[in-house]
Motif scaffolding. Structure first.
Motif, short mmCIF file in Angstrom:
data_model
loop_
_atom_site.label_atom_id
_atom_site.label_comp_id
_atom_site.label_asym_id
_atom_site.label_seq_id
_atom_site.Cartn_x
_atom_site.Cartn_y
_atom_site.Cartn_z
N GLU A 87 18.40 4.38 87.86
CA GLU A 87 17.01 4.40 88.18
C GLU A 87 15.95 3.81 87.33
OE1 GLU A 87 15.80 8.47 89.75
OE2 GLU A 87 13.83 8.33 89.27
N GLY A 88 15.40 2.82 87.50
CA GLY A 88 14.39 2.46 86.72
C GLY A 88 15.04 1.34 85.78
N VAL A 89 16.28 0.91 85.81
CA VAL A 89 17.25 0.36 84.93
C VAL A 89 16.59 -1.03 84.55
CG1 VAL A 89 18.78 -0.89 86.59
CG2 VAL A 89 19.31 -0.23 83.99
N ILE A 90 15.82 -1.78 85.46
CA ILE A 90 15.51 -3.14 85.01
C ILE A 90 14.32 -2.90 84.15
CG2 ILE A 90 14.17 -5.34 86.10
CD1 ILE A 90 15.39 -4.48 88.74
N ARG A 91 13.22 -2.32 84.44
CA ARG A 91 12.07 -2.20 83.50
C ARG A 91 12.52 -1.44 82.19
NH1 ARG A 91 6.33 -1.28 84.24
NH2 ARG A 91 6.51 -1.81 86.19
N TYR A 92 13.40 -0.36 82.27
CA TYR A 92 13.68 0.61 81.05
C TYR A 92 14.70 -0.25 80.15
CZ TYR A 92 13.47 4.13 78.08
OH TYR A 92 13.21 4.82 76.93
N GLY A 93 15.42 -1.02 80.89
CA GLY A 93 16.24 -2.09 79.94
C GLY A 93 15.70 -2.96 79.27
N ARG A 94 14.46 -3.56 79.67
CA ARG A 94 13.57 -4.33 78.87
C ARG A 94 13.23 -3.51 77.73
NH1 ARG A 94 13.24 -9.92 79.64
NH2 ARG A 94 10.75 -9.66 79.07
N LYS A 95 12.71 -2.11 77.95
CA LYS A 95 12.21 -1.43 76.92
C LYS A 95 13.32 -1.15 75.71
CE LYS A 95 8.85 2.07 77.54
NZ LYS A 95 8.29 3.15 78.36
N LEU A 96 14.39 -0.98 76.19
CA LEU A 96 15.58 -0.74 75.41
C LEU A 96 15.70 -2.06 74.43
CD1 LEU A 96 18.41 1.09 77.37
CD2 LEU A 96 17.09 1.97 75.45
N ILE A 97 15.62 -3.07 75.07
CA ILE A 97 15.82 -4.48 74.69
C ILE A 97 14.89 -4.78 73.31
CG2 ILE A 97 15.84 -7.07 74.99
CD1 ILE A 97 17.39 -6.09 77.43
N GLY A 98 13.49 -4.50 73.81
CA GLY A 98 12.37 -5.04 72.94
C GLY A 98 12.02 -6.33 73.40
N THR A 99 11.19 -6.96 72.46
CA THR A 99 10.47 -8.26 72.86
C THR A 99 10.93 -9.19 71.72
OG1 THR A 99 8.55 -7.60 71.96
CG2 THR A 99 8.82 -7.40 74.30
N ASP A 100 9.89 -9.83 71.11
CA ASP A 100 10.25 -10.62 69.85
C ASP A 100 10.78 -9.99 68.77
OD1 ASP A 100 9.73 -12.13 67.43
OD2 ASP A 100 7.78 -13.12 68.09
N PRO A 101 11.70 -10.31 68.03
CA PRO A 101 12.37 -9.32 67.10
C PRO A 101 11.35 -8.95 65.88
CG PRO A 101 13.96 -11.01 67.60
CD PRO A 101 12.54 -11.37 68.54
N GLN A 102 10.34 -9.79 65.86
CA GLN A 102 9.39 -9.62 64.69
C GLN A 102 8.16 -8.45 65.28
OE1 GLN A 102 8.93 -10.65 61.59
NE2 GLN A 102 10.78 -11.84 61.35
N LYS A 103 8.28 -8.58 66.57
CA LYS A 103 7.03 -7.71 67.29
C LYS A 103 7.90 -6.35 67.70
CE LYS A 103 4.18 -11.36 68.06
NZ LYS A 103 4.03 -12.53 69.17
N SER A 104 9.08 -6.33 67.76
CA SER A 104 9.75 -5.09 68.30
C SER A 104 9.95 -3.77 67.63
CB SER A 104 11.22 -5.54 68.97
OG SER A 104 11.07 -6.64 69.68
N GLU A 105 9.62 -2.68 68.25
CA GLU A 105 9.59 -1.48 67.32
C GLU A 105 11.12 -1.26 66.67
OE1 GLU A 105 6.96 0.41 66.44
OE2 GLU A 105 5.81 -0.88 67.20
N PRO A 106 11.41 -0.74 65.57
CA PRO A 106 12.79 0.01 65.49
C PRO A 106 13.00 0.94 66.49
CG PRO A 106 11.23 0.12 63.56
CD PRO A 106 10.44 -0.14 64.52
N GLY A 107 14.32 0.94 66.62
CA GLY A 107 14.78 1.65 67.95
C GLY A 107 15.15 0.96 68.97
N THR A 108 14.47 -0.35 69.12
CA THR A 108 14.88 -1.22 70.55
C THR A 108 15.84 -1.93 69.70
OG1 THR A 108 13.22 -2.99 69.37
CG2 THR A 108 12.42 -1.47 71.05
#
Ligand code: GDP
Ligand code: MG
Length: 161
Positions: free
Chosen positions: A89-110
């Protein structure tokens, strides 16, 4: 009854996730799989392959006008990639959350926040929406390479009502 159908439909959402050559070479396969698995998402397809340059171009066709396109395709085809399909459930959007974005802008934990430093070597790909998920899954996998199964933990992950 309607609720059951909704749960069933939601559980069928699937996304395409790939561990890129840098993630494979750096020994991050199990680390990345663990993050999706422990969240409660279900692995329904997995293989390791070296994509050809042409295949990488197909995968990234939406970016062909970008200046980094050739370098990106060369990189994706430079070594083994772990291609996966995850369901939940919600794997597309939440998967992106687990991944993060630009490594320099992504929170620790992603994944990219914890495991990558620069944009061009960001260890993982994830589909960005339902249409791309569908296209990417069918580019990388034949239907018979994907499995549908009930995981015993599902009733504890989703509840029954
Ligand atoms: P994603 O969906 O977060 O993976 O990012 P995009 O779809 O925008 O870009 C696809 C991939 O291209 C990214 O994962 C990066 O590996 C790479 N990329 C994106 N932007 C740049 C850039 O400005 N420079 C370089 N070298 N690579 C980039
Ligand atoms: Mg993208």
């Amino acid at each position: 009854m309607i609720q059951d159908q909704e749960v069933l439909a939601a559980e069928m959402e699937r996304t395409f996730i790939a561990i890129k050559p840098d993630g494979v070479q750096r020994g991050l396969i199990s680390e990345i799989i663990t993050r999706f698995e422990r969240k409660g998402f279900k692995l329904v397809g997995i293989k390791i392959m070296v994509p050809s340059n042409g295949f990488a171009q197909k995968h990234y066709h939406g970016l062909k006008e970008r200046p980094f396109f050739n370098g990106l395709c060369n990189f994706l085809s430079s070594g083994p990639v772990v291609a996966m399909v995850w369901e939940g459930e919600g794997v597309i959007r939440y998967g992106r959350k687990l991944i993060g974005t630009d490594p320099q802008k992504s929170e620790p934990g992603t994944i990219r926040g914890d495991l990558a430093v620069v944009l061009g070597r960001n260890v993982i790909h994830g589909s960005d929406g339902p249409e791309t998920a569908k296209d990417e899954i069918s580019l990388w996998f034949k239907p018979e390479e994907l499995v549908s199964y009930t995981n015993n933990a599902e009733k504890w992950i989703y509840g029954q009502n």
